[in-house]
Design an enzyme around this catalytic site. Structure first.
Site, PDB file in Angstrom:
ATOM      1  N   GLY A   1       2.457  -2.999   8.360  1.00  0.00           N
ATOM      2  CA  GLY A   1       2.667  -3.239   9.780  1.00  0.00           C
ATOM      3  C   GLY A   1       4.093  -3.673  10.067  1.00  0.00           C
ATOM      4  O   GLY A   1       4.663  -4.482   9.335  1.00  0.00           O
TER       5      GLY A   1
ATOM      6  N   GLU B   1      -7.508  -5.223   4.147  1.00  0.00           N
ATOM      7  CA  GLU B   1      -7.756  -6.433   3.350  1.00  0.00           C
ATOM      8  C   GLU B   1      -9.028  -6.316   2.509  1.00  0.00           C
ATOM      9  O   GLU B   1      -9.818  -7.248   2.413  1.00  0.00           O
ATOM     10  CB  GLU B   1      -7.832  -7.666   4.263  1.00  0.00           C
ATOM     11  CG  GLU B   1      -6.547  -8.001   4.964  1.00  0.00           C
ATOM     12  CD  GLU B   1      -5.423  -8.393   4.003  1.00  0.00           C
ATOM     13  OE1 GLU B   1      -5.725  -8.823   2.891  1.00  0.00           O
ATOM     14  OE2 GLU B   1      -4.257  -8.226   4.391  1.00  0.00           O
TER      15      GLU B   1
ATOM     16  N   THR C   1       0.822  -1.206   0.000  1.00  0.00           N
ATOM     17  CA  THR C   1       0.000   0.000   0.000  1.00  0.00           C
ATOM     18  C   THR C   1       0.862   1.265   0.000  1.00  0.00           C
ATOM     19  O   THR C   1       1.893   1.321   0.676  1.00  0.00           O
ATOM     20  CB  THR C   1      -0.913  -0.012   1.237  1.00  0.00           C
ATOM     21  OG1 THR C   1      -1.713  -1.180   1.184  1.00  0.00           O
ATOM     22  CG2 THR C   1      -1.804   1.212   1.292  1.00  0.00           C
TER      23      THR C   1
END
Lengths: 662, 662
Positions: free
Chosen positions: A182, A427, A143
């Protein structure tokens, strides 16, 4: 162990079924429950797991730091091989990080699997052992600041230079900075980076590259790379979601993960038959797991807290001059909590089904049969959206049902909410997912229109539905399913016909689609609703031999279904399908069913079987001793470390007394 | 000042009305807007207001401490008399504490007014000047750990001892500990404490006492008192909501606030005609202000952020192969935001109305006319519940509509949400408020049944409603109001008849009431919905001479009303009132109206006129320069203060390298 609050004990004494048996069903079998309890018990006995500083009393950097401490503890345990069973690892992590994200979460769930699924055999041999042994810690970086959903628009480039046999990674714009991965900000020293590969001026699209971000010696950042934390969030504050900016960073050609495409030293691009199905299949798995592990369990925890507290909290009066009743005895409180509890069971059974189906279909995919993939993709997308949104709304309803104390972090509810609500976005953003399901429904609608037979979850589209609803006061599952089927079929058809009509009126298809997308989103929701009702009914059938469990599940099923009908009443009464009398009956049955379920409410949340440590809630404690522990919790909180807070000396004292002790 | 993002500038250039004119309407007149802007500009130019540390980068104790700094700044300013106009003070505070609670908030809103309204003239002379001059800082302490809503059940006692002419304050149980009062934990040195007064064994019920909590010299806690902060919360972390426990604390007889009741030295209790209406009136005022200042403005800010960002964010494609459109061009995104925006305007106009009505009725109350008090009490209770819940849901919808970035604190949305959602619970929990309104509706229903004429907001109950809905494609306000009126009337009657039927079947009234409370809550919601529609229509009438403003407000009104009809469709179609054709027309009109409003969306949020400092949002910046500022914001965040975080040396390095640099 303190005695259980009599107000909670009396609830347990009055239950009509054995909670253990329901727990076995929810876990997927008695053996699973036993193993889960073993893993949890071992973790709970470990001071590294339960002995750390209190989550809510730390600053965000402290929360992150303590999560890193836990991560190292986890990795040490993992190295012993004790988590080789994925379920064991999962239960252990849930206990170690209750409603928290692990800074190394993506290392195990994304980095390592991507290496294993996208590397050539030599690459796999090189990288996988390092990652498995935590010699390197990685994340998955896709992303960007300006793009998430639309993968085609990602901007990071990897330009090949044959002279040096290197790729040059670059972030050409501000919006191309990688954003959100993350563990990227401070924890990881490696990442799989998705970038558009450019060779001799030609763009070959997104490919995965393995990139070192930080020194393995001292964790300093590699030259040309800028990496950091994206800052505090609504939740997820134990994890360092990060940003990553490349300034012409060179990596060797061999760092392109070459299972699906090879770039030869001279820049020749060789595509190897890409296993797109495998990639597809991972995405489906993740969505299925969100249904069961994020949406459903977050809601189950919130229900546990709110239902228990509602049997301990006494307030106001029901009989004039009488004693204060438990708040769950008010019809309005039942209406806040019991339909939510019913939906939690409903989602859970759908989650179990979709997980099982994933494993079945995945097996068939391995055998080369991909016929069921579109169905599974559509269902998992839709259910992820349907349950995550329903769960989010339900958790907030539980929090509000706890009144003022629900607003305190002591309730545990804000933490559950802020962790879980992210599941509506990551997601696959929910609206996008509904539209993915909608496209599948449109396709199926067109098949049915052509007289073809549609199968599986959309079988109802090509079969003749009832014109009149046959729902009676017994609320038999078949008649309920037929009602939900009729509603979904009608909404899908109506939306499909509108697309056709707009096209016939001269609109291009993409415009007709956009102009029908709100309607189609509702149709997709209705389809998911039908599916969840159906899977709940299937579970009822499986439990027919367990009368006590069956009874209470049947009541929950009926409540879930009737509550849904009252909330979308027009969908059922339009076109004259359901009569006014039937609708009135359903509304009254909601109230009756709540009264039926009320005595089992605590047993139904006990069956979820969450240890207090995972709930993290003073209000939802198993022993119900709420007030003394609320007091203790407050006294331990940071502002009470000193009798007089520093800010008094700094600011208030000079103003009040005209002098300062500073 | 940076150039405005062209994607936002083009929106402003395309607006069909003058945003200033709409701002004047929202503020209550051009003069009000001008004065507000002056106050805001002065505050924004003051480094004490805008120059402090960044809210989201502080720990909770730091957030509290910095709020105390601001409080002292505020008090210094207040002492100069510059805030003698309450509106000026309000605007200044909004700028100083954007979506934050002031640790001294209750000093001005509750402590001082309670002193002024409940003291004898001598007491007032003694205490009011001290409080006004901030020589003492106080709060209002009523709620206890075990009780909020049910005031009769509060447990704190004040037992009179004639020998020493003292009251003994005591917390007899754990649940009697005062809990939640703002500013109580660390900031206040005084409080008005509500306690049950006991004289010679007789309980005279709740009375207000002024109690010193901490030394005026050094802020140490007075012997016998235990006071502290209740710990971190979902929001409100700048304020020290506190707990307070009394262990036989003696205060002089004169500390009973004696305007309404006097205790003579020998313990003789003399009740003075209590001005209950004044107390009632304060409660109504607070609820009216929650509608306008909490619910509505929180939602307006969220809309501002989400709408602007949706015109800056580009994503995916509408035309195959075409450029990425602004996300607000997707129908599904419009459906998330534009009905919420319309509801924000709807709530705002109701808020303005209720505030104005409060002042009018308050004047009449002063003149001794209390006829309209029950009506105002019911309406303000219901509207507080209706708008705060609607706002809460709308703010979350705005946050989710911002995708991943909405989850970052950089969006400002989590802060708005966590501050605003508390409004669903404080000053009357929403369910309780709906039931208060429901009792008023029941009473009015019974009047109407007896053939009496009901007036004001419930006039429709005694008048003959239409049998058939006359709503046509022009969506004229009258026909919309009639539809909402019909729905409310039918739901109230249906609930009222059920209570009567249950009673006739032998249930005692209180049981019949509880068994109908869910239905009555829905009836109360429907009544509020009708009321909000009605007040919006009234505003339209007032604006008839301003064609450009009128046009866009009419579209918003129609969208608000039509969206409401589609969400509660069965309520309108039941009993054959609205036809299937009308309902289908309304659904399509929702989509058309969104397309009509779309070009004015940015202008409609610009009209709310929030400075960037108050919005506190990178996504919602006036200039639309989102990405560069998101990057800058992240770089400034605490975890990025060092390239390598401490936790690396402490935990990760030993594991990765086998050695430690610590």
């Amino acid at each position: 162990m303190a005695a259980v609050n009599p107000d909670l004990q009396s609830e347990r004494d009055g239950a009509t079924f054995d909670t253990n048996k329901l727990t076995f069903l929810l876990d997927g079998g008695e053996g699973m429950t036993e193993r889960r309890r073993e893993v949890e018990a071992e973790a709970l006995a470990d001071p590294e797991v339960t002995g750390g500083p209190h989550y809510h009393f730390m600053s965000r950097p402290e929360q992150y730091s303590d999560a890193v401490r836990k991560a190292v503890h986890y990795m040490k345990q993992a190295k012993t091989g004790k988590f080789d069973n994925p379920a064991d690892a999962h239960w252990y992590r849930n206990t170690l990080w209750p409603n928290e994200m692990a800074p190394i979460g993506l290392h195990t769930t994304m980095f390592l699997p991507t290496l294993e699924n996208n590397s050539s055999p030599e690459q796999k041999e090189k990288w996988a052992p390092l990652a498995k042994d935590f010699k390197i810690i990685g994340t998955y970086s896709q992303t960007e600041m300006g793009h998430g959903t639309n993968l085609k628009a990602l901007e990071t480039t990897a330009t090949y230079e044959p002279e040096l046999e290197q790729f040059i990674l670059h972030s050409p714009t501000l919006s191309s900075i990688k954003w959100w991965p993350g563990g990227l900000g401070k924890t990881s020293n490696f990442a799989v980076v998705m970038a558009s590969m450019i060779i001799k001026g030609k763009n070959y699209g997104m490919h995965p590259f393995i990139v070192q971000l930080r020194s393995l010696e001292d964790h300093t950042v590699i030259t040309g790379i800028e990496v950091g934390d994206i800052g505090p969030k609504f939740g997820f504050n134990t994890i360092d979601n990060g940003y990553l900016k490349f300034d012409h960073v060179r990596i060797p050609r061999e760092n392109l993960l070459m299972k699906n495409a090879v770039v030869e030293p001279d820049g020749t691009y060789v595509r190897i038959a890409k296993n797109e199905k495998a990639a597809y299949s991972t995405m489906i798995f993740v969505r299925a797991m969100i249904v069961l592990e994020v949406a459903t369990r977050g809601l189950a925890q919130a229900c546990t807290i709110a239902v228990r507290y509602s049997c301990v909290r006494r307030q106001s009066e029901l009989v004039p001059g009488g004693p204060e009743p438990k708040v769950l005895d008010f019809q309005t409180q039942q209406y806040k909590l019991l339909p939510v509890l019913a939906s939690c069971y409903a989602y859970w059974f759908s989650g179990l089904f979709i997980r099982m189906t994933y494993f079945q279909i995945n097996y068939e995919i391995q055998q080369g049969n991909i016929d069921l993939l579109p169905e599974l993709h559509a269902v998992s997308s839709g259910l992820k959206a349907f349950t995550s949104y329903g769960s989010m709304a339900g958790i907030e309803q539980c929090r509000l049902a706890c009144g003022g104390h629900g607003f305190s972090q002591a309730s545990g509810l804000p933490k559950i909410y802020t962790t879980m609500t992210a599941g509506c976005t990551y997601e696959g953003e929910n609206s996008v997912l509904y539209l993915q399901m909608a496209r599948y429904l449109m396709k199926s609608f067109l098949q049915a229109e052509k007289g073809e037979t549609t199968t599986n979850s959309v079988a109802y589209l090509s079969k003749k539905n009832l014109d009149k609803c046959v729902l009676g006061a017994t609320l038999s599952p078949d008649t309920i399913i037929a009602a939900y089927e009729h509603r979904a079929a009608r909404l899908v058809r109506k939306a499909g016909l509108r697309v056709n009509a707009l096209e016939a009126a001269g609109k291009p298809y993409h415009e007709a689609w956009n102009l029908t997308s709100v309607q189609f989103t509702k149709a997709a929701e209705a389809h998911c609703h039908y599916f969840v009702v159906l899977k709940f009914a299937d579970t009822l059938e499986e439990m027919e031999d367990e009368a006590e469990i069956h009874n209470v599940l049947l009541q929950l099923f009926q409540l879930y279904a009737c509550y849904g009908i009252t909330n979308y009443a027009a969908d059922f009464t339009e076109d004259g399908f359901m009569s006014q009398e039937q609708l009135d009956m359903v509304r009254l049955r909601v109230l009756d069913l709540m009264a039926d379920i009320r005595p089992n409410a605590v047993a139904l949340v006990d069956s979820f079987d969450y240890p207090d440590h995972i709930l993290g809630s003073v209000l939802g404690r198993y022993d119900g001793n709420v007030y003394e522990n609320l007091y203790k919790w407050a006294k331990d909180s940071p502002l009470n470390k000193t009798e007089v807070h520093d800010s008094y000396y700094k600011y208030l004292q000079p103003m009040i007394t005209g002098k300062s002790n500073l």
